[in-house]
Scaffold this motif. Structure first.
Motif, short mmCIF file in Angstrom:
data_model
loop_
_atom_site.label_atom_id
_atom_site.label_comp_id
_atom_site.label_asym_id
_atom_site.label_seq_id
_atom_site.Cartn_x
_atom_site.Cartn_y
_atom_site.Cartn_z
N ARG A 154 0.83 -1.21 0.00
CA ARG A 154 0.00 0.00 0.00
C ARG A 154 0.86 1.26 0.00
O ARG A 154 0.50 2.26 -0.62
CB ARG A 154 -0.97 -0.04 1.17
CG ARG A 154 -2.01 -1.13 0.98
CD ARG A 154 -2.98 -1.25 2.15
NE ARG A 154 -3.95 -2.29 1.88
CZ ARG A 154 -5.01 -2.16 1.11
NH1 ARG A 154 -5.24 -1.00 0.51
NH2 ARG A 154 -5.85 -3.15 0.92
N VAL A 155 2.01 1.21 0.65
CA VAL A 155 2.96 2.33 0.58
C VAL A 155 3.47 2.48 -0.84
O VAL A 155 3.56 3.59 -1.38
CB VAL A 155 4.12 2.13 1.58
CG1 VAL A 155 5.22 3.17 1.37
CG2 VAL A 155 3.61 2.17 3.02
N TYR A 156 3.77 1.38 -1.48
CA TYR A 156 4.22 1.37 -2.88
C TYR A 156 3.17 2.00 -3.79
O TYR A 156 3.48 2.83 -4.65
CB TYR A 156 4.52 -0.08 -3.28
CG TYR A 156 4.87 -0.29 -4.72
CD1 TYR A 156 6.12 0.08 -5.22
CD2 TYR A 156 3.96 -0.90 -5.59
CE1 TYR A 156 6.44 -0.15 -6.56
CE2 TYR A 156 4.29 -1.14 -6.91
CZ TYR A 156 5.52 -0.75 -7.40
OH TYR A 156 5.85 -0.97 -8.71
N LEU A 157 1.91 1.62 -3.60
CA LEU A 157 0.82 2.19 -4.39
C LEU A 157 0.68 3.69 -4.15
O LEU A 157 0.38 4.46 -5.07
CB LEU A 157 -0.50 1.48 -4.09
CG LEU A 157 -0.59 0.05 -4.59
CD1 LEU A 157 -1.82 -0.64 -4.01
CD2 LEU A 157 -0.61 0.01 -6.11
N THR A 158 0.90 4.10 -2.92
CA THR A 158 0.86 5.53 -2.58
C THR A 158 1.93 6.26 -3.37
O THR A 158 1.68 7.33 -3.94
CB THR A 158 1.04 5.73 -1.06
OG1 THR A 158 -0.03 5.07 -0.37
CG2 THR A 158 1.08 7.19 -0.69
N HIS A 159 3.13 5.69 -3.41
CA HIS A 159 4.22 6.31 -4.16
C HIS A 159 3.86 6.40 -5.64
O HIS A 159 4.06 7.44 -6.27
CB HIS A 159 5.52 5.53 -3.97
CG HIS A 159 6.72 6.22 -4.52
ND1 HIS A 159 6.99 6.30 -5.87
CD2 HIS A 159 7.72 6.89 -3.90
CE1 HIS A 159 8.10 6.96 -6.06
NE2 HIS A 159 8.57 7.34 -4.88
N LEU A 160 3.35 5.31 -6.20
CA LEU A 160 2.97 5.32 -7.61
C LEU A 160 1.95 6.41 -7.91
O LEU A 160 2.07 7.11 -8.92
CB LEU A 160 2.39 3.96 -8.03
CG LEU A 160 3.37 2.81 -8.19
CD1 LEU A 160 2.61 1.53 -8.51
CD2 LEU A 160 4.38 3.10 -9.27
N GLU A 161 0.97 6.56 -7.05
CA GLU A 161 -0.10 7.53 -7.29
C GLU A 161 0.37 8.97 -7.12
O GLU A 161 0.04 9.83 -7.93
CB GLU A 161 -1.27 7.26 -6.35
CG GLU A 161 -2.45 8.18 -6.61
CD GLU A 161 -3.62 7.86 -5.71
OE1 GLU A 161 -3.91 8.69 -4.80
OE2 GLU A 161 -4.25 6.81 -5.90
N LEU A 162 1.13 9.22 -6.07
CA LEU A 162 1.49 10.60 -5.75
C LEU A 162 2.78 11.08 -6.43
O LEU A 162 2.92 12.27 -6.74
CB LEU A 162 1.63 10.79 -4.23
CG LEU A 162 0.38 10.52 -3.40
CD1 LEU A 162 0.71 10.69 -1.93
CD2 LEU A 162 -0.76 11.43 -3.83
N ILE A 163 3.72 10.17 -6.64
CA ILE A 163 5.05 10.57 -7.11
C ILE A 163 5.38 9.96 -8.46
O ILE A 163 5.95 10.60 -9.33
CB ILE A 163 6.11 10.20 -6.05
CG1 ILE A 163 5.77 10.90 -4.72
CG2 ILE A 163 7.51 10.57 -6.53
CD1 ILE A 163 6.47 10.34 -3.51
N GLY A 164 5.02 8.69 -8.64
CA GLY A 164 5.33 8.00 -9.90
C GLY A 164 6.08 6.72 -9.63
O GLY A 164 6.16 6.25 -8.49
N PRO A 165 6.64 6.12 -10.70
CA PRO A 165 7.33 4.83 -10.55
C PRO A 165 8.49 4.88 -9.55
O PRO A 165 9.19 5.89 -9.44
CB PRO A 165 7.86 4.54 -11.95
CG PRO A 165 7.00 5.37 -12.86
CD PRO A 165 6.62 6.59 -12.07
N VAL A 166 8.65 3.77 -8.84
CA VAL A 166 9.72 3.66 -7.84
C VAL A 166 10.99 3.17 -8.54
O VAL A 166 12.09 3.59 -8.19
CB VAL A 166 9.32 2.67 -6.72
CG1 VAL A 166 10.46 2.45 -5.75
CG2 VAL A 166 8.08 3.17 -6.01
N TYR A 167 10.82 2.29 -9.50
CA TYR A 167 11.95 1.70 -10.21
C TYR A 167 11.96 2.24 -11.64
O TYR A 167 10.93 2.42 -12.24
CB TYR A 167 11.84 0.17 -10.23
CG TYR A 167 11.70 -0.41 -8.84
CD1 TYR A 167 12.81 -0.74 -8.08
CD2 TYR A 167 10.43 -0.61 -8.28
CE1 TYR A 167 12.68 -1.25 -6.81
CE2 TYR A 167 10.30 -1.12 -7.01
CZ TYR A 167 11.42 -1.44 -6.28
OH TYR A 167 11.28 -1.93 -5.01
N SER A 168 13.16 2.43 -12.17
CA SER A 168 13.21 2.94 -13.56
C SER A 168 13.78 1.92 -14.50
O SER A 168 14.22 0.90 -14.18
CB SER A 168 14.01 4.20 -13.65
OG SER A 168 15.17 4.16 -12.87
#
Length: 168
Positions: A154-168
């Motif tokens: 759920r933290v990962y999904l929060t990052h995706l929604e608010l900031i974008g991809p975690v890994y490039s």
């Protein structure tokens, strides 16, 4: 302050910690430190093999799976992270049933631990239909740190929604 929709069921103190990481632009670093690599299960066949391996290890006697796929139509906020469906039909004089697992295609990329948590969750529905104590005990039997992984997902999904991809 940004809304953390995926974490609304968690205590305010936890939500505040994640909010601080967001404000300090450290949430992605925190996730990558904890989960440094993405999985390589990018197609439906690889996902099916992965799910069957877990099923055969922990739930060998449960009903068979007819389909395991990534589904681009699942909206994670409305339908959680994946779906399990059970369909039964009468064909001739036999009752046929199909169990399907559909996982949001959003998880084609990301840490294997998150995908594992979702697969375990959906497999547990083969035996326990409701999210009750027995359901979560089965999840923890298959994945002892299930609850931590659900939170981190759920933290990962929060990052995706608010900031974008975690890994490039």
């Amino acid at each position: 302050m940004q809304q953390v929709n995926y974490l609304s069921a968690y205590p305010a103190a936890l939500q505040q910690q994640i909010q601080q990481l967001i404000e300090q632009q450290q949430l992605g670093h925190w996730l990558r430190a904890k989960y440094p690599h993405e999985h390589q299960l990018s197609n439906d066949q690889a996902l099916r093999d992965y799910a069957l391996e877990i099923k055969n290890r922990y739930m060998r006697k449960s009903a068979p799976l007819s389909k395991v796929v990534y589904d681009p139509k699942i909206h994670v906020l409305k339908h959680a992270l994946g779906l399990h469906s059970y369909v039964s039909r009468v064909q001739g004089n036999k009752l046929k049933s199909k169990n399907e697992i559909r996982i949001s295609s959003l998880f084609k990329k990301g840490p294997e631990a998150f995908l594992q948590m979702i697969v375990v969750h959906e497999l547990a529905h083969l035996k326990e239909k409701q999210h009750n104590k027995a359901f979560y005990q089965l999840c923890q039997h298959m994945l002892p740190h299930y609850h931590q992984l659900e939170f981190d997902t759920r933290v990962y999904l929060t990052h995706l929604e608010l900031i974008g991809p975690v890994y490039s």
